[in-house]
Scaffold this active site. Structure first.
Site, PDB file in Angstrom:
ATOM      1  CG  ASN A 124      -0.394   0.734   2.401  1.00 53.96           C
ATOM      2  OD1 ASN A 124      -0.449   1.964   2.480  1.00 53.96           O
ATOM      3  ND2 ASN A 124       0.184  -0.027   3.333  1.00 53.96           N
ATOM      4  CG  PHE A 128      -0.772   9.313   6.923  1.00 51.01           C
ATOM      5  CD1 PHE A 128      -0.611   7.955   7.122  1.00 51.01           C
ATOM      6  CD2 PHE A 128       0.145  10.181   7.533  1.00 51.01           C
ATOM      7  CE1 PHE A 128       0.426   7.462   7.914  1.00 51.01           C
ATOM      8  CE2 PHE A 128       1.171   9.697   8.326  1.00 51.01           C
ATOM      9  CZ  PHE A 128       1.323   8.329   8.508  1.00 51.01           C
ATOM     10  CB  SER A 192       3.700   5.741   7.318  1.00 43.62           C
ATOM     11  OG  SER A 192       3.273   5.616   5.967  1.00 43.62           O
ATOM     12  CG  ASN A 194       3.130   4.470   1.903  1.00 45.63           C
ATOM     13  OD1 ASN A 194       3.935   4.122   1.057  1.00 45.63           O
ATOM     14  ND2 ASN A 194       2.365   3.612   2.567  1.00 45.63           N
ATOM     15  CB  THR A 195       4.035  10.597   5.051  1.00 44.06           C
ATOM     16  OG1 THR A 195       2.646  10.250   4.971  1.00 44.06           O
ATOM     17  CG2 THR A 195       4.159  12.092   5.283  1.00 44.06           C
ATOM     18  CE  LYS A 230       2.005   0.236  12.737  1.00 44.37           C
ATOM     19  NZ  LYS A 230       0.613   0.118  12.237  1.00 44.37           N
ATOM     20  CG  ASN A 259       4.104   1.370   9.702  1.00 43.51           C
ATOM     21  OD1 ASN A 259       3.377   0.933   8.822  1.00 43.51           O
ATOM     22  ND2 ASN A 259       3.933   2.574  10.229  1.00 43.51           N
TER      23      ASN A 259
END
Length: 351
Positions: A124, A128, A192, A194-195, A230, A259
């Site tokens: 994925n 967010f 994460s 993805n940021t 996390k 994560n």
């Protein structure tokens, strides 16, 4: 372990579900679960699907919070707290909603969610996507009086995509102000992939400052919620040890391991699919997650509450995570591949 009728039924339905876009099916699943949670018959059917009986719950008190069992739903499944009553009916002990940012944001362009069936995995790069902290807080507040005793709601908070790195703490504080009044615990997402730049907040000094600021905000507002951090599975061993040591001396109550990963080792899926950018979840995470849990217990002793998250796709894996030192376990990708009956299997395995 021999599959029970719930998993066999899900296996029969899975090819149909997997024939549709994964994000579309994900949202449909949440809508169905949310709808089921609003009605007695729906909750009864959901409870049957989860397979958790009343005698299966074995409450555990951690961080001053009483969980009705050790098995929860990981962050990212229900970002906007749409299906709290449904998750409770399914038999989970807790759900971690979010990741939520102070203001709504759309996330990354679609497609951004991919199935890797050959590996029972997902990739994925959602980014967010969420409706904002105020909307989430309102949903949790309205659902509270309908939730069973001991069903815990954690809220995972993060930094907005458009926020510059120097202002990241402001985003976490803004989200904290909105969701702390309705949360049982707060998960601090600094891992994460993805940021852009988010993982830089895992640097010990930066993370220590963030935790101090959030703890101070809790003191000022009177909403002193347990803070869990996390962490990424891609940390070098020495870096993980340093972070765990720092967390033991910080306001953090615990750690969530782990994560999603940017690694792609050992996968059997087609190379073009494996090459999709984003975070990988599923069984490939499990060995590293288990090792991280063992290390966290060794370093943290009884100081840190440990949530195991990553590759828990069976009762045996849930049990092994607890044996390795986890206090709680979270499910996510395993539900996609094995169905809702995994909740009941994991609950019974972790009593």
């Amino acid at each position: 372990m021999v599959p029970d009728w719930r998993e066999l039924l899900y296996r029969a339905a899975r090819p149909v579900l997997f024939g549709f876009d994964p994000e579309r099916i994900h949202h449909l699943t949440l809508r169905v679960l949310a709808g089921a949670g609003e009605h007695g018959v729906g909750r009864a059917v959901t409870a049957l699907a989860g397979g958790v009986g009343e005698t299966d719950h074995e409450p555990v008190a951690l961080m001053g919070v009483r969980f009705r069992n050790r098995v929860g739903i990981g962050a990212g499944f229900d970002k906007d707290a749409l299906a709290l009553r449904g998750w409770a009916a399914l038999g989970a002990g807790f759900v971690e909603v979010g990741t939520v940012t102070p203001l709504p944001q759309p996330g990354n362009p679609r497609p951004r969610l991919y199935r890797l069936p050959a590996d029972d995995a997902l990739i994925n790069r959602m980014g967010f996507n969420n409706e904002g902290a105020a909307a989430l807080a309102r949903r949790v507040m309205l659902a509270r009086r309908h939730l069973p005793e001991g069903f815990v709601v954690g809220v995972n908070i993060g930094r907005a995509k458009a926020t510059d790195a120097p202002a990241a703490t402001d985003d976490y504080l803004a989200a904290h102000r909105l969701v702390a009044p309705v949360a049982d615990y707060l998960a601090i997402n600094v891992s994460s992939p993805n940021t852009s730049g988010l993982r830089a907040l895992q640097a010990p000094a930066a993370l220590a400052r963030l935790l101090e600021a959030l703890a101070a905000a809790g003191e000022e507002t009177g909403f002193r919620r347990p803070l869990l951090v996390k962490l990424a599975p891609d940390l070098a061993s020495a870096d993980l040890d340093e972070l765990l040591g720092m967390l033991c001396d910080s306001p953090a109550a615990g750690v969530i391991l782990t994560n999603t990963t940017v690694g792609r080792e050992g996968l059997r899926s087609p190379p073009a699919l494996v090459a999709e950018p984003g975070g990988l979840s599923g069984p490939a995470l499990y060995p590293g997650m288990l090792a991280a849990v063992e290390r966290a217990r060794e370093i943290g002793q009884a100081r840190l509450v440990i949530m195991a998250s990553g590759g828990i796709s069976s009762a045996e894996r849930a049990s092994a995570a607890v044996a390795a030192g986890a206090d709680l376990v979270q499910l996510w990708t395993g539900l996609v591949y094995h169905g809702p009956g995994l909740v009941g299997q994991a609950v019974r395995a972790t009593r």
